[in-house]
Design a protein around this motif. Structure first.
Motif, PDB file in Angstrom:
ATOM      1  N   TYR A 119     111.861 -74.626 -10.100  1.00  0.00           N
ATOM      2  CA  TYR A 119     112.936 -74.963  -9.172  1.00  0.00           C
ATOM      3  C   TYR A 119     112.897 -74.137  -7.888  1.00  0.00           C
ATOM      4  O   TYR A 119     113.799 -74.223  -7.064  1.00  0.00           O
ATOM      5  N   VAL A 120     111.877 -73.326  -7.731  1.00  0.00           N
ATOM      6  CA  VAL A 120     111.746 -72.483  -6.534  1.00  0.00           C
ATOM      7  C   VAL A 120     110.380 -72.765  -5.909  1.00  0.00           C
ATOM      8  O   VAL A 120     109.348 -72.455  -6.498  1.00  0.00           O
ATOM      9  N   HIS A 121     110.397 -73.339  -4.696  1.00  0.00           N
ATOM     10  CA  HIS A 121     109.146 -73.636  -4.000  1.00  0.00           C
ATOM     11  C   HIS A 121     108.877 -72.660  -2.854  1.00  0.00           C
ATOM     12  O   HIS A 121     107.841 -72.746  -2.198  1.00  0.00           O
ATOM     13  N   GLY A 122     109.816 -71.753  -2.630  1.00  0.00           N
ATOM     14  CA  GLY A 122     109.636 -70.751  -1.589  1.00  0.00           C
ATOM     15  C   GLY A 122     110.872 -69.880  -1.512  1.00  0.00           C
ATOM     16  O   GLY A 122     111.976 -70.309  -1.874  1.00  0.00           O
ATOM     17  N   LEU A 123     110.698 -68.635  -1.057  1.00  0.00           N
ATOM     18  CA  LEU A 123     111.811 -67.690  -0.934  1.00  0.00           C
ATOM     19  C   LEU A 123     111.770 -67.017   0.429  1.00  0.00           C
ATOM     20  O   LEU A 123     110.720 -66.546   0.879  1.00  0.00           O
ATOM     21  N   LEU A 124     112.926 -66.961   1.073  1.00  0.00           N
ATOM     22  CA  LEU A 124     113.100 -66.229   2.321  1.00  0.00           C
ATOM     23  C   LEU A 124     114.058 -65.077   2.047  1.00  0.00           C
ATOM     24  O   LEU A 124     115.167 -65.291   1.543  1.00  0.00           O
ATOM     25  N   ALA A 125     113.653 -63.868   2.351  1.00  0.00           N
ATOM     26  CA  ALA A 125     114.479 -62.703   2.046  1.00  0.00           C
ATOM     27  C   ALA A 125     114.086 -61.559   2.975  1.00  0.00           C
ATOM     28  O   ALA A 125     113.295 -61.735   3.903  1.00  0.00           O
ATOM     29  N   GLY A 126     114.640 -60.395   2.678  1.00  0.00           N
ATOM     30  CA  GLY A 126     114.309 -59.199   3.433  1.00  0.00           C
ATOM     31  C   GLY A 126     113.708 -58.139   2.535  1.00  0.00           C
ATOM     32  O   GLY A 126     113.483 -58.349   1.338  1.00  0.00           O
ATOM     33  N   ASN A 127     113.485 -56.989   3.111  1.00  0.00           N
ATOM     34  CA  ASN A 127     112.926 -55.864   2.372  1.00  0.00           C
ATOM     35  C   ASN A 127     113.820 -55.470   1.199  1.00  0.00           C
ATOM     36  O   ASN A 127     113.330 -55.091   0.132  1.00  0.00           O
ATOM     37  N   ALA A 128     115.132 -55.591   1.358  1.00  0.00           N
ATOM     38  CA  ALA A 128     116.071 -55.097   0.355  1.00  0.00           C
ATOM     39  C   ALA A 128     115.949 -55.839  -0.967  1.00  0.00           C
ATOM     40  O   ALA A 128     115.910 -55.215  -2.038  1.00  0.00           O
ATOM     41  N   LEU A 129     115.926 -57.175  -0.928  1.00  0.00           N
ATOM     42  CA  LEU A 129     115.846 -57.920  -2.187  1.00  0.00           C
ATOM     43  C   LEU A 129     114.595 -57.518  -2.963  1.00  0.00           C
ATOM     44  O   LEU A 129     114.667 -57.225  -4.159  1.00  0.00           O
ATOM     45  N   ALA A 130     113.454 -57.512  -2.304  1.00  0.00           N
ATOM     46  CA  ALA A 130     112.205 -57.187  -2.992  1.00  0.00           C
ATOM     47  C   ALA A 130     112.210 -55.747  -3.490  1.00  0.00           C
ATOM     48  O   ALA A 130     111.789 -55.461  -4.618  1.00  0.00           O
ATOM     49  N   THR A 131     112.692 -54.821  -2.668  1.00  0.00           N
ATOM     50  CA  THR A 131     112.700 -53.412  -3.047  1.00  0.00           C
ATOM     51  C   THR A 131     113.565 -53.166  -4.283  1.00  0.00           C
ATOM     52  O   THR A 131     113.152 -52.489  -5.227  1.00  0.00           O
ATOM     53  N   HIS A 132     114.771 -53.717  -4.291  1.00  0.00           N
ATOM     54  CA  HIS A 132     115.667 -53.464  -5.422  1.00  0.00           C
ATOM     55  C   HIS A 132     115.244 -54.239  -6.662  1.00  0.00           C
ATOM     56  O   HIS A 132     115.488 -53.792  -7.789  1.00  0.00           O
ATOM     57  N   ASP A 133     114.596 -55.384  -6.464  1.00  0.00           N
ATOM     58  CA  ASP A 133     114.026 -56.088  -7.606  1.00  0.00           C
ATOM     59  C   ASP A 133     112.907 -55.258  -8.236  1.00  0.00           C
ATOM     60  O   ASP A 133     112.822 -55.138  -9.463  1.00  0.00           O
ATOM     61  N   LEU A 134     112.061 -54.665  -7.414  1.00  0.00           N
ATOM     62  CA  LEU A 134     110.968 -53.833  -7.921  1.00  0.00           C
ATOM     63  C   LEU A 134     111.497 -52.525  -8.508  1.00  0.00           C
ATOM     64  O   LEU A 134     110.949 -52.006  -9.488  1.00  0.00           O
ATOM     65  N   GLU A 135     112.580 -52.012  -7.922  1.00  0.00           N
ATOM     66  CA  GLU A 135     113.242 -50.849  -8.515  1.00  0.00           C
ATOM     67  C   GLU A 135     113.734 -51.191  -9.916  1.00  0.00           C
ATOM     68  O   GLU A 135     113.625 -50.378 -10.851  1.00  0.00           O
ATOM     69  N   GLY A 136     114.257 -52.413 -10.070  1.00  0.00           N
ATOM     70  CA  GLY A 136     114.691 -52.853 -11.383  1.00  0.00           C
ATOM     71  C   GLY A 136     113.550 -52.908 -12.371  1.00  0.00           C
ATOM     72  O   GLY A 136     113.704 -52.556 -13.549  1.00  0.00           O
ATOM     73  N   ALA A 137     112.387 -53.348 -11.902  1.00  0.00           N
ATOM     74  CA  ALA A 137     111.214 -53.439 -12.779  1.00  0.00           C
ATOM     75  C   ALA A 137     110.723 -52.061 -13.209  1.00  0.00           C
ATOM     76  O   ALA A 137     110.271 -51.873 -14.341  1.00  0.00           O
ATOM     77  N   LEU A 138     110.807 -51.085 -12.303  1.00  0.00           N
ATOM     78  CA  LEU A 138     110.275 -49.752 -12.590  1.00  0.00           C
ATOM     79  C   LEU A 138     111.281 -48.823 -13.268  1.00  0.00           C
ATOM     80  O   LEU A 138     110.912 -48.005 -14.106  1.00  0.00           O
ATOM     81  N   PHE A 139     112.581 -48.965 -12.884  1.00  0.00           N
ATOM     82  CA  PHE A 139     113.584 -48.000 -13.349  1.00  0.00           C
ATOM     83  C   PHE A 139     114.795 -48.648 -14.026  1.00  0.00           C
ATOM     84  O   PHE A 139     115.686 -47.935 -14.480  1.00  0.00           O
ATOM     85  N   ASN A 140     114.841 -49.971 -14.024  1.00  0.00           N
ATOM     86  CA  ASN A 140     115.984 -50.696 -14.583  1.00  0.00           C
ATOM     87  C   ASN A 140     117.280 -50.385 -13.845  1.00  0.00           C
ATOM     88  O   ASN A 140     118.376 -50.430 -14.410  1.00  0.00           O
ATOM     89  N   THR A 141     117.152 -50.058 -12.554  1.00  0.00           N
ATOM     90  CA  THR A 141     118.323 -49.788 -11.704  1.00  0.00           C
ATOM     91  C   THR A 141     118.187 -50.564 -10.404  1.00  0.00           C
ATOM     92  O   THR A 141     117.124 -51.079 -10.062  1.00  0.00           O
ATOM     93  N   ALA A 142     119.289 -50.626  -9.675  1.00  0.00           N
ATOM     94  CA  ALA A 142     119.301 -51.131  -8.303  1.00  0.00           C
ATOM     95  C   ALA A 142     120.168 -50.178  -7.493  1.00  0.00           C
ATOM     96  O   ALA A 142     121.349 -49.971  -7.820  1.00  0.00           O
ATOM     97  N   LEU A 143     119.585 -49.544  -6.492  1.00  0.00           N
ATOM     98  CA  LEU A 143     120.237 -48.466  -5.746  1.00  0.00           C
ATOM     99  C   LEU A 143     120.757 -47.385  -6.699  1.00  0.00           C
ATOM    100  O   LEU A 143     121.838 -46.834  -6.510  1.00  0.00           O
ATOM    101  N   GLY A 144     119.982 -47.143  -7.750  1.00  0.00           N
ATOM    102  CA  GLY A 144     120.308 -46.064  -8.665  1.00  0.00           C
ATOM    103  C   GLY A 144     121.311 -46.406  -9.746  1.00  0.00           C
ATOM    104  O   GLY A 144     121.589 -45.572 -10.621  1.00  0.00           O
ATOM    105  N   GLN A 145     121.849 -47.613  -9.729  1.00  0.00           N
ATOM    106  CA  GLN A 145     122.826 -48.027 -10.742  1.00  0.00           C
ATOM    107  C   GLN A 145     122.173 -48.980 -11.732  1.00  0.00           C
ATOM    108  O   GLN A 145     121.453 -49.896 -11.338  1.00  0.00           O
TER     109      GLN A 145
END
Length: 363
Positions: free
Chosen positions: A178-204
């Protein structure tokens, strides 16, 4: 009931306003990046140009606040002022009812409603008191249709990945097609990757919402780690990033654009730092969209709304509507999008995390 796209109603070219209309005029650009005086600015609606007797041509790949340029081969293309070259022929005339050889068609999919002849009626707009049941059902139908017969482009802010259930729901929607493309900024990708590495977003914690010790370092550590890897794709291939939105996009080979901003940390290497290169990349995805779903990101939503027409000319020549949904808790965000010219956008005022979970369940 199977969802069916609405029929496109062509203008009635037998009407007197068309029969007596002059051919469209094109004037040369006086300098690079400068349109001729009295240039015609495009909108999100279908526009027809009277290019020769008894032939009105529908402009393709249109978007607002641009001009119509005629190529050396005689084709019409919509382009930004910054792309104009001295001498380029550009359509002029600001009439929209054929008097300058240009016709703006606003009712191709939705003829004007008269509300039983009443000039006044209650609750014609959208607010927090509005019921969105029909909006949800309509979105479900459209997405099921466009999964196979269109292109669904998402515009997302970081709030989508601040919650583990919403993040998981988005990943499952990507996996389901259901997703053919995504438009976003640095923040979405960064916090998503933070979630993958630390299970947090902005430390929470993205599930328990507890603050991690030194959690304010987590997004910076995620950025630094990914920059050292060289790319998100490499981090996924090496098994460093094992879940999340960026993981799902990479694994499913779904294109995305991360547009930079003044406030970016890092940023990730995939972020487009040049604003016009980012605009070009966003337009490539948005220009092919048949449905846009914008989630809790005001500026990216308005930018996408400005570069997305209300219609799409398909490969077989048929014309279909482009559906645009904005999901936000703020009436202001939806109203601001409408104020910027995206008059065809439908607002669903709700918490974006709940929206994602409900949408995934329904699909």
């Amino acid at each position: 009931m199977t969802f069916v796209l609405p029929d496109y109603q062509l203008p009635d070219f037998l009407l007197p306003l068309f029969a007596g209309a002059p051919l469209a005029r094109f004037e040369p650009c006086p300098a690079d990046g400068v349109a001729p005086a009295d240039y015609h600015a495009t909108s999100i609606f279908p526009e027809y140009v009277h290019v020769r007797q008894e032939h009105w041509e529908l402009v393709r790949n249109s978007r607002m606040d641009c001009v119509i340029r005629k190529t050396n081969g005689g084709l019409l293309e919509v382009t930004e002022f910054r792309r104009l070259q001295k001498g380029d022929p550009v359509a002029v005339g600001r009439g929209e009812r054929g008097e300058d050889g240009i016709y703006l068609h606003t009712s191709g999919f939705e003829p004007a409603r008269e509300c039983d002849g009443e000039a006044f009626a209650f609750r014609t707009g959208t607010s927090r008191e509005t019921s969105f049941s029909i909006a949800y059902d309509t979105l479900y139908d459209i997405m099921r249709h466009d999964k196979e017969h269109g292109r669904i482009i998402w515009v997302a802010g970081p709030a989508v990945v601040f919650d583990s259930d919403a993040r998981k729901a988005f990943c499952e929607l990507i996996d389901k097609g259901y997703v053919h493309g995504l438009l976003a900024g640095n923040a979405l990708a960064t916090h998503d990757l933070e979630g993958a590495l630390f299970n947090t977003a902005l430390g929470q914690g993205i599930y328990d919402k507890k603050q991690a010790r030194l959690g304010h370092y987590h997004h910076l550590d995620a950025l630094n780690t990914l920059r050292a890897k060289g790319s998100i794709k490499q981090a996924v291939q090496d098994g460093l990033v094992r879940d999340g939105v960026m993981h799902a996009l990479t694994r499913n080979d779904v294109p995305y654009v991360l547009a930079g901003s003044i406030r970016d940390d890092g940023p990730l290497r995939e972020v487009q730092a040049d604003v016009y290169k980012a605009q070009d990349a966003m337009r490539m995805l948005a220009g092919g969209a048949t449905t846009v779903v914008a989630l809790a990101t005001q500026l990216h939503t308005i930018a996408t709304g400005n570069m997305t027409p209300s219609y799409q000319v398909m490969e077989d020549g048929t014309v279909r509507p482009v559906y645009f949904f904005i999901v936000d808790m703020s009436e202001f965000a939806a109203g601001k999008l409408a104020d910027r010219g995206s008059l065809t956008a439908h607002a669903i005022l709700t918490n974006v995390q709940d929206f994602m979970v409900n949408l995934n369940r329904a699909l």
